[in-house]
Motif scaffolding. Sequence first.
Motif, mmCIF file in Angstrom:
data_model
loop_
_atom_site.group_PDB
_atom_site.id
_atom_site.type_symbol
_atom_site.label_atom_id
_atom_site.label_comp_id
_atom_site.label_asym_id
_atom_site.label_seq_id
_atom_site.Cartn_x
_atom_site.Cartn_y
_atom_site.Cartn_z
ATOM 1 N N LYS A 28 -2.218 -6.798 -5.972
ATOM 2 C CA LYS A 28 -2.658 -5.640 -5.166
ATOM 3 C C LYS A 28 -4.149 -5.728 -4.871
ATOM 4 C CE LYS A 28 0.904 -2.479 -6.593
ATOM 5 N NZ LYS A 28 1.356 -1.978 -7.875
ATOM 6 N N ASP A 29 -4.944 -6.032 -5.904
ATOM 7 C CA ASP A 29 -6.405 -6.134 -5.719
ATOM 8 C C ASP A 29 -6.746 -7.221 -4.694
ATOM 9 O OD1 ASP A 29 -6.624 -4.224 -7.652
ATOM 10 O OD2 ASP A 29 -7.280 -5.593 -9.240
ATOM 11 N N GLU A 30 -6.096 -8.365 -4.811
ATOM 12 C CA GLU A 30 -6.430 -9.491 -3.927
ATOM 13 C C GLU A 30 -5.972 -9.232 -2.484
ATOM 14 O OE1 GLU A 30 -6.640 -12.936 -7.397
ATOM 15 O OE2 GLU A 30 -4.923 -12.953 -6.051
ATOM 16 N N VAL A 31 -4.807 -8.626 -2.323
ATOM 17 C CA VAL A 31 -4.358 -8.283 -0.962
ATOM 18 C C VAL A 31 -5.375 -7.325 -0.331
ATOM 19 C CG1 VAL A 31 -2.589 -7.036 0.365
ATOM 20 C CG2 VAL A 31 -1.895 -8.712 -1.366
ATOM 21 N N ASN A 32 -5.832 -6.345 -1.113
ATOM 22 C CA ASN A 32 -6.817 -5.373 -0.592
ATOM 23 C C ASN A 32 -8.175 -5.991 -0.314
ATOM 24 O OD1 ASN A 32 -5.010 -3.294 -0.628
ATOM 25 N ND2 ASN A 32 -5.551 -2.638 -2.708
ATOM 26 N N LEU A 33 -8.550 -6.979 -1.124
ATOM 27 C CA LEU A 33 -9.846 -7.645 -0.907
ATOM 28 C C LEU A 33 -9.830 -8.477 0.385
ATOM 29 C CD1 LEU A 33 -12.700 -8.506 -1.972
ATOM 30 C CD2 LEU A 33 -11.543 -10.403 -3.146
ATOM 31 N N TRP A 34 -8.749 -9.174 0.623
ATOM 32 C CA TRP A 34 -8.699 -10.137 1.738
ATOM 33 C C TRP A 34 -8.212 -9.531 3.053
ATOM 34 C CZ3 TRP A 34 -10.028 -15.485 1.626
ATOM 35 C CH2 TRP A 34 -10.445 -15.955 0.378
ATOM 36 N N PHE A 35 -7.436 -8.437 2.971
ATOM 37 C CA PHE A 35 -6.837 -7.888 4.196
ATOM 38 C C PHE A 35 -7.059 -6.392 4.330
ATOM 39 C CE2 PHE A 35 -4.441 -11.801 3.581
ATOM 40 C CZ PHE A 35 -4.363 -12.294 4.876
ATOM 41 N N LYS A 36 -7.264 -5.962 5.578
ATOM 42 C CA LYS A 36 -7.264 -4.528 5.887
ATOM 43 C C LYS A 36 -5.804 -4.083 6.006
ATOM 44 C CE LYS A 36 -11.326 -5.007 8.821
ATOM 45 N NZ LYS A 36 -11.358 -5.912 9.979
ATOM 46 N N PRO A 37 -5.509 -2.805 5.704
ATOM 47 C CA PRO A 37 -4.113 -2.347 5.770
ATOM 48 C C PRO A 37 -3.453 -2.666 7.112
ATOM 49 C CG PRO A 37 -5.503 -0.626 4.845
ATOM 50 C CD PRO A 37 -6.427 -1.744 5.259
ATOM 51 N N GLU A 38 -4.211 -2.538 8.215
ATOM 52 C CA GLU A 38 -3.603 -2.762 9.538
ATOM 53 C C GLU A 38 -3.301 -4.242 9.821
ATOM 54 O OE1 GLU A 38 -6.558 -1.364 8.916
ATOM 55 O OE2 GLU A 38 -8.092 -1.984 10.353
ATOM 56 N N GLU A 39 -3.801 -5.129 8.974
ATOM 57 C CA GLU A 39 -3.492 -6.558 9.147
ATOM 58 C C GLU A 39 -2.154 -6.944 8.510
ATOM 59 O OE1 GLU A 39 -7.695 -8.880 9.369
ATOM 60 O OE2 GLU A 39 -7.235 -7.988 7.430
ATOM 61 N N LEU A 40 -1.586 -6.022 7.715
ATOM 62 C CA LEU A 40 -0.289 -6.280 7.086
ATOM 63 C C LEU A 40 0.809 -5.792 8.028
ATOM 64 C CD1 LEU A 40 -1.187 -4.966 3.525
ATOM 65 C CD2 LEU A 40 -1.231 -7.336 4.300
ATOM 66 N N VAL A 41 1.719 -6.683 8.375
ATOM 67 C CA VAL A 41 2.729 -6.356 9.384
ATOM 68 C C VAL A 41 4.058 -6.033 8.705
ATOM 69 C CG1 VAL A 41 3.944 -7.201 11.426
ATOM 70 C CG2 VAL A 41 1.593 -7.949 10.971
ATOM 71 N N SER A 42 4.529 -4.794 8.930
ATOM 72 C CA SER A 42 5.833 -4.396 8.381
ATOM 73 C C SER A 42 6.914 -4.686 9.411
ATOM 74 C CB SER A 42 5.854 -2.892 8.088
ATOM 75 O OG SER A 42 5.235 -2.663 6.864
ATOM 76 N N TYR A 43 7.897 -5.445 9.040
ATOM 77 C CA TYR A 43 9.002 -5.703 9.965
ATOM 78 C C TYR A 43 10.242 -6.078 9.166
ATOM 79 C CZ TYR A 43 7.920 -10.686 9.174
ATOM 80 O OH TYR A 43 7.682 -11.914 8.600
ATOM 81 N N THR A 44 11.389 -5.917 9.787
ATOM 82 C CA THR A 44 12.633 -6.330 9.151
ATOM 83 C C THR A 44 12.959 -7.734 9.621
ATOM 84 O OG1 THR A 44 13.389 -4.055 9.201
ATOM 85 C CG2 THR A 44 15.062 -5.736 8.822
ATOM 86 N N SER A 45 13.098 -8.618 8.673
ATOM 87 C CA SER A 45 13.477 -9.980 9.032
ATOM 88 C C SER A 45 14.989 -10.043 9.191
ATOM 89 C CB SER A 45 13.015 -10.931 7.928
ATOM 90 O OG SER A 45 13.908 -12.011 7.830
ATOM 91 N N ASN A 46 15.419 -10.721 10.237
ATOM 92 C CA ASN A 46 16.843 -10.904 10.500
ATOM 93 C C ASN A 46 17.571 -11.565 9.344
ATOM 94 O OD1 ASN A 46 18.293 -10.076 12.614
ATOM 95 N ND2 ASN A 46 17.594 -11.676 14.017
ATOM 96 N N ALA A 47 16.837 -12.395 8.619
ATOM 97 C CA ALA A 47 17.467 -13.179 7.540
ATOM 98 C C ALA A 47 17.671 -12.356 6.276
ATOM 99 C CB ALA A 47 16.597 -14.388 7.230
ATOM 100 N N GLU A 48 17.001 -11.192 6.175
ATOM 101 C CA GLU A 48 17.003 -10.455 4.909
ATOM 102 C C GLU A 48 18.406 -10.144 4.387
ATOM 103 O OE1 GLU A 48 14.134 -7.041 4.798
ATOM 104 O OE2 GLU A 48 12.823 -8.625 5.573
ATOM 105 N N LYS A 49 19.301 -9.729 5.286
ATOM 106 C CA LYS A 49 20.637 -9.360 4.804
ATOM 107 C C LYS A 49 21.385 -10.569 4.260
ATOM 108 C CE LYS A 49 22.941 -9.218 9.337
ATOM 109 N NZ LYS A 49 22.043 -8.873 10.455
ATOM 110 N N TRP A 50 20.991 -11.751 4.717
ATOM 111 C CA TRP A 50 21.625 -12.976 4.217
ATOM 112 C C TRP A 50 20.946 -13.443 2.930
ATOM 113 C CZ3 TRP A 50 26.044 -13.427 6.366
ATOM 114 C CH2 TRP A 50 26.223 -12.956 7.680
#
Length: 162
Positions: free
Chosen positions: A135-157
């Motif tokens: 969590k600390d490292e994600v916050n250090l290197w990235f702004k919240p808006e740089e993290l992309v939330s999406y559903t991957s088509n492969a997830e259900k598989w």
Amino acid sequence: MLQQQEVHAAEMERTFIAIKPDGVQRGLIAEIISRFERKGFKLVAIKLIKPSKEFAQKHYHDLKERPFFNGLCDFLSSGPVLAMVWEGEGVVTYGRKLIGATDPQKSEPGTIRGDLAVVVGRNIIHGSDGPETAKDEVNLWFKPEELVSYTSNAEKWIYGVN
Ligand code: UDP
Ligand code: MG
């Protein structure tokens, strides 16, 4: 009651993974990304950057008393570094398994460092060592808006959740 999909989402973890300057210079970006991708983890952020020395010192602050700290920070800040966030069930712990032991002489064959690196000072990749560090490292290197939330088509598989 939580729906199955919500339970699934709640179990999702994120980790910070970086290909260090040696991995980038050696042309290993695609090879490394493909190992995380093929496993079934999801890429949610990525950028190529040249961190400052101060930034590298922040990233490695836990190691500031170690004799290799200065050289390590000089090296990381020589850039470029490919910074990424990967998401998936157990991605913090399993990401470390994919990476292998810190010293490539001790990394198992089949791991990234075992297959692709020889010495500890040039072990090509960083991965968060636990959920809090992640969590600390994600916050250090990235702004919240740089993290992309999406559903991957492969997830259900990958997870068997409909
Ligand atoms: N390192 C080094 N000499 C050592 C130990 C570590 O140069 O004796 C470097 C190495 O690049 C390592 C980084 O410092 O990846 C961070 O060390 P850490 O113990 O956190 O290892 P990691 O989490 O990367 O496996
Ligand atoms: Mg570490």
